[in-house]
Structure formats: C-alpha cells, structure tokens
Design a protein around this motif. Structure first.
Motif, PDB file in Angstrom:
ATOM      1  N   LYS A 119       0.816  -0.928  -0.096  1.00  0.00           N
ATOM      2  CA  LYS A 119       0.080  -0.031   0.255  1.00  0.00           C
ATOM      3  C   LYS A 119       0.992   1.371  -0.219  1.00  0.00           C
ATOM      4  N   VAL A 120       0.506   2.308  -0.830  1.00  0.00           N
ATOM      5  CA  VAL A 120       1.411   3.332  -0.808  1.00  0.00           C
ATOM      6  C   VAL A 120       0.554   4.667  -0.458  1.00  0.00           C
ATOM      7  N   TYR A 121       1.466   5.601   0.301  1.00  0.00           N
ATOM      8  CA  TYR A 121       0.954   6.659   0.992  1.00  0.00           C
ATOM      9  C   TYR A 121       1.744   7.757   0.612  1.00  0.00           C
ATOM     10  N   LEU A 122       1.323   9.095   0.551  1.00  0.00           N
ATOM     11  CA  LEU A 122       2.292  10.332   0.182  1.00  0.00           C
ATOM     12  C   LEU A 122       1.605  11.179   1.557  1.00  0.00           C
ATOM     13  N   ASN A 123       2.495  11.618   2.248  1.00  0.00           N
ATOM     14  CA  ASN A 123       2.363  12.425   3.410  1.00  0.00           C
ATOM     15  C   ASN A 123       1.088  11.954   4.164  1.00  0.00           C
ATOM     16  N   ASP A 124       1.233  10.532   4.409  1.00  0.00           N
ATOM     17  CA  ASP A 124       0.399   9.838   5.330  1.00  0.00           C
ATOM     18  C   ASP A 124      -1.210   9.548   4.785  1.00  0.00           C
ATOM     19  N   LYS A 125      -1.477   9.907   3.515  1.00  0.00           N
ATOM     20  CA  LYS A 125      -2.375   9.612   2.867  1.00  0.00           C
ATOM     21  C   LYS A 125      -2.352   8.686   1.705  1.00  0.00           C
ATOM     22  N   VAL A 126      -3.240   7.888   1.708  1.00  0.00           N
ATOM     23  CA  VAL A 126      -3.153   6.447   0.611  1.00  0.00           C
ATOM     24  C   VAL A 126      -3.614   7.097  -0.351  1.00  0.00           C
ATOM     25  N   ILE A 127      -2.330   6.681  -1.571  1.00  0.00           N
ATOM     26  CA  ILE A 127      -2.605   7.169  -3.021  1.00  0.00           C
ATOM     27  C   ILE A 127      -2.856   5.789  -3.726  1.00  0.00           C
ATOM     28  N   GLU A 128      -2.309   4.547  -3.145  1.00  0.00           N
ATOM     29  CA  GLU A 128      -2.361   3.475  -3.900  1.00  0.00           C
ATOM     30  C   GLU A 128      -2.802   2.507  -2.956  1.00  0.00           C
ATOM     31  N   PRO A 129      -4.227   1.804  -2.787  1.00  0.00           N
ATOM     32  CA  PRO A 129      -4.604   1.018  -1.648  1.00  0.00           C
ATOM     33  C   PRO A 129      -3.921  -0.430  -1.627  1.00  0.00           C
ATOM     34  N   GLU A 130      -3.835  -0.937  -3.203  1.00  0.00           N
ATOM     35  CA  GLU A 130      -3.288  -2.225  -3.004  1.00  0.00           C
ATOM     36  C   GLU A 130      -2.385  -2.536  -4.280  1.00  0.00           C
ATOM     37  N   VAL A 131      -1.316  -2.624  -4.295  1.00  0.00           N
ATOM     38  CA  VAL A 131      -0.547  -2.965  -5.422  1.00  0.00           C
ATOM     39  C   VAL A 131       0.237  -4.490  -5.706  1.00  0.00           C
ATOM     40  N   VAL A 132      -0.004  -5.271  -6.309  1.00  0.00           N
ATOM     41  CA  VAL A 132       0.779  -6.309  -6.432  1.00  0.00           C
ATOM     42  C   VAL A 132       1.963  -6.388  -7.178  1.00  0.00           C
ATOM     43  N   LEU A 133       3.028  -6.690  -6.537  1.00  0.00           N
ATOM     44  CA  LEU A 133       4.453  -6.422  -7.274  1.00  0.00           C
ATOM     45  C   LEU A 133       4.882  -7.723  -8.301  1.00  0.00           C
ATOM     46  N   ASP A 134       5.135  -7.397  -9.490  1.00  0.00           N
ATOM     47  CA  ASP A 134       5.440  -8.514 -10.093  1.00  0.00           C
ATOM     48  C   ASP A 134       6.980  -8.096 -10.855  1.00  0.00           C
ATOM     49  N   GLY A 135       7.279  -8.745 -11.964  1.00  0.00           N
ATOM     50  CA  GLY A 135       8.769  -8.304 -12.439  1.00  0.00           C
ATOM     51  C   GLY A 135       8.874  -7.289 -13.195  1.00  0.00           C
ATOM     52  N   SER A 136       7.727  -6.409 -13.757  1.00  0.00           N
ATOM     53  CA  SER A 136       7.954  -5.497 -14.470  1.00  0.00           C
ATOM     54  C   SER A 136       7.595  -4.041 -13.682  1.00  0.00           C
ATOM     55  N   TYR A 137       8.154  -3.242 -13.765  1.00  0.00           N
ATOM     56  CA  TYR A 137       7.921  -1.789 -13.099  1.00  0.00           C
ATOM     57  C   TYR A 137       6.579  -1.106 -13.091  1.00  0.00           C
ATOM     58  N   LYS A 138       6.005  -0.820 -11.961  1.00  0.00           N
ATOM     59  CA  LYS A 138       4.767   0.028 -11.795  1.00  0.00           C
ATOM     60  C   LYS A 138       5.087   1.123 -11.138  1.00  0.00           C
ATOM     61  N   GLY A 139       4.350   2.216 -11.112  1.00  0.00           N
ATOM     62  CA  GLY A 139       4.612   3.432 -10.328  1.00  0.00           C
ATOM     63  C   GLY A 139       3.639   4.488 -10.578  1.00  0.00           C
ATOM     64  N   PHE A 140       4.053   5.601 -10.120  1.00  0.00           N
ATOM     65  CA  PHE A 140       2.990   6.835 -10.287  1.00  0.00           C
ATOM     66  C   PHE A 140       3.768   7.945 -10.228  1.00  0.00           C
ATOM     67  N   LYS A 141       3.479   9.077 -10.706  1.00  0.00           N
ATOM     68  CA  LYS A 141       3.957  10.417 -10.714  1.00  0.00           C
ATOM     69  C   LYS A 141       3.224  11.290  -9.711  1.00  0.00           C
ATOM     70  N   ILE A 142       3.978  12.045  -9.101  1.00  0.00           N
ATOM     71  CA  ILE A 142       3.384  13.039  -7.845  1.00  0.00           C
ATOM     72  C   ILE A 142       3.820  14.380  -8.174  1.00  0.00           C
ATOM     73  N   ASN A 143       3.001  15.556  -7.812  1.00  0.00           N
ATOM     74  CA  ASN A 143       3.564  16.680  -7.744  1.00  0.00           C
ATOM     75  C   ASN A 143       3.961  17.062  -6.475  1.00  0.00           C
ATOM     76  N   LEU A 144       5.306  17.544  -6.494  1.00  0.00           N
ATOM     77  CA  LEU A 144       5.754  17.704  -5.229  1.00  0.00           C
ATOM     78  C   LEU A 144       5.467  19.009  -4.644  1.00  0.00           C
ATOM     79  N   VAL A 145       5.113  19.008  -3.401  1.00  0.00           N
ATOM     80  CA  VAL A 145       4.606  20.230  -2.560  1.00  0.00           C
ATOM     81  C   VAL A 145       5.942  20.774  -1.890  1.00  0.00           C
ATOM     82  N   LYS A 146       6.047  22.242  -1.467  1.00  0.00           N
ATOM     83  CA  LYS A 146       7.158  22.723  -1.351  1.00  0.00           C
ATOM     84  C   LYS A 146       7.423  22.125   0.171  1.00  0.00           C
ATOM     85  N   GLY A 147       8.708  21.651   0.550  1.00  0.00           N
ATOM     86  CA  GLY A 147       8.833  21.195   1.955  1.00  0.00           C
ATOM     87  C   GLY A 147       8.926  19.533   1.680  1.00  0.00           C
TER      88      GLY A 147
END
Length: 198
Positions: A119-147
């Motif tokens: 499960k993936v969190y950004l600043n303690d908020k869930v952004i990906e509730p469940e991801v099954v990891l396999d042999g190929s890359y998965k991911g996401f892009k985030i907008n960074l906040v100042k700080g």
C-alpha cells in the motif's frame, strides 16, 4: 443443348481469365506530392528506462533520524525483536533534496516474484490502496509540494517467500535518478523515502 452449354462455359472461362490479368501487374507506389515539407512531431516525455541508471550527481541528503521518524506508534508498527529475523522493522530509505516540481516513483518485486503486495502513502494519505508487485515496473507520478514529501510503502503481506522485497527508483522531472535501491520489510511494516522540495 450440349453445344450451347459448352459455348456458355467457354465464354465464362475466358472472361474469368481476363479478369485475373490485373493481379499479374506489378504494383506501383504513388510518390508523395511534396516530400520536402515534412510535418514535425513534437517530442513526448520519455518514461524512465527499465535498467537502473547511475545517479545524476551526488544528491543532497537530508539528515533525519529514523528512530524519531518511526516513533509514532499510530503510523508505524513497532520493531519486533526476534532473534535471526532482521526484516520485522520499518526501513528508512533516505531523504533527498530536490528542485523538481514532479517525481516519478517506480517499483517491482526485487527477488522471486511471489505475490508481494504493498500500500502506498504520500504524506500519510493513501494513494495506492493495493499493488501486487511483479517483475515489471509499476509506479506513479506525484506533484511535489514545497517542503517535505514523505512516501511510505507498507507491506500488506510477505508473499510466498518472506520478506516483502522490492526494487524502487525515484526520478526527478528531467528523468534523472534521485535514488535507486531496495527494501526488505515484514507484513505491516513500512519502507519510507522523503523528498524535500526546495
């Protein structure tokens, strides 16, 4: 009657033979009207390559004490002091300073593909509730906040082979690697990386 039938068949066969003559001719391609004026296609944003890239330059590392970070019992499970089991703990993956406006985070199973889930969190908020990891890359892009931009990867299970393992890569908005590493955590524990946007 036989003569008429024979005559009709001969006419049909001869017409059929003439119709097939077009297929024997070689095809000729039609040249473009004006080959000098080519349409320019703008470049698209290239996704990061699957191979880990060398770090662009020595990243600026934040000085953060992981013990203080994992002190919050609500957010982080306490370390299990079990002799011989090293992965029943939270793992700090590092803190890095960046001027990037966005960041791409990618991950995959680092070892044997055994059904690891996160499960993936950004600043303690869930952004990906469940991801099954396999042999190929998965991911996401985030907008960074100042700080501070804190990214937690929580192990939902350990798959069929303990622990929950993953290889991850963090890129800036120019496609350069900020960090590339691995985590090894038990079920319920988190791996944490922090990006500090200037």
């Amino acid at each position: 009657m036989k003569k008429i039938l024979f005559l009709v068949m001969m006419i049909g066969i001869s017409l059929h033979g003439f119709a097939q003559d077009e297929l024997n001719k070689k095809q000729q391609s039609i040249p473009p009207k004006n080959s000098e004026n080519k349409e320019v296609i703008p470049p698209t944003e290239a996704p990061p390559k699957d191979e880990p890239l060398p770090l662009s330059k020595e990243p600026i590392v934040l000085k953060i004490n992981p013990d203080e970070l994992f002190n919050n019992n609500i957010l982080y499970k306490r370390e299990a002091n079990v002799e011989g089991i090293f992965y029943r703990r939270n793992e700090y993956l590092g803190g890095f300073v960046t001027k990037s406006f966005t960041s791409t985070i990618r991950y995959r199973d680092a070892a044997f593909v055994d059904g690891d889930k996160i499960k993936v969190y950004l600043n303690d908020k869930v952004i990906e509730p469940e991801v099954v990891l396999d042999g190929s890359y998965k991911g996401f892009k985030i907008n960074l906040v100042k700080g501070i931009n804190k990214i937690d990867f929580e192990a939902l299970n350990e798959g069929s082979a303990s622990p929950n393992t993953a290889e991850f890569q963090v890129y800036d908005d120019k496609g350069e690697v900020i960090e590339s590493s691995q985590w090894n955590v038990g079920k319920g524990y988190k791996a944490v990386i922090i990006l500090y946007k200037e």
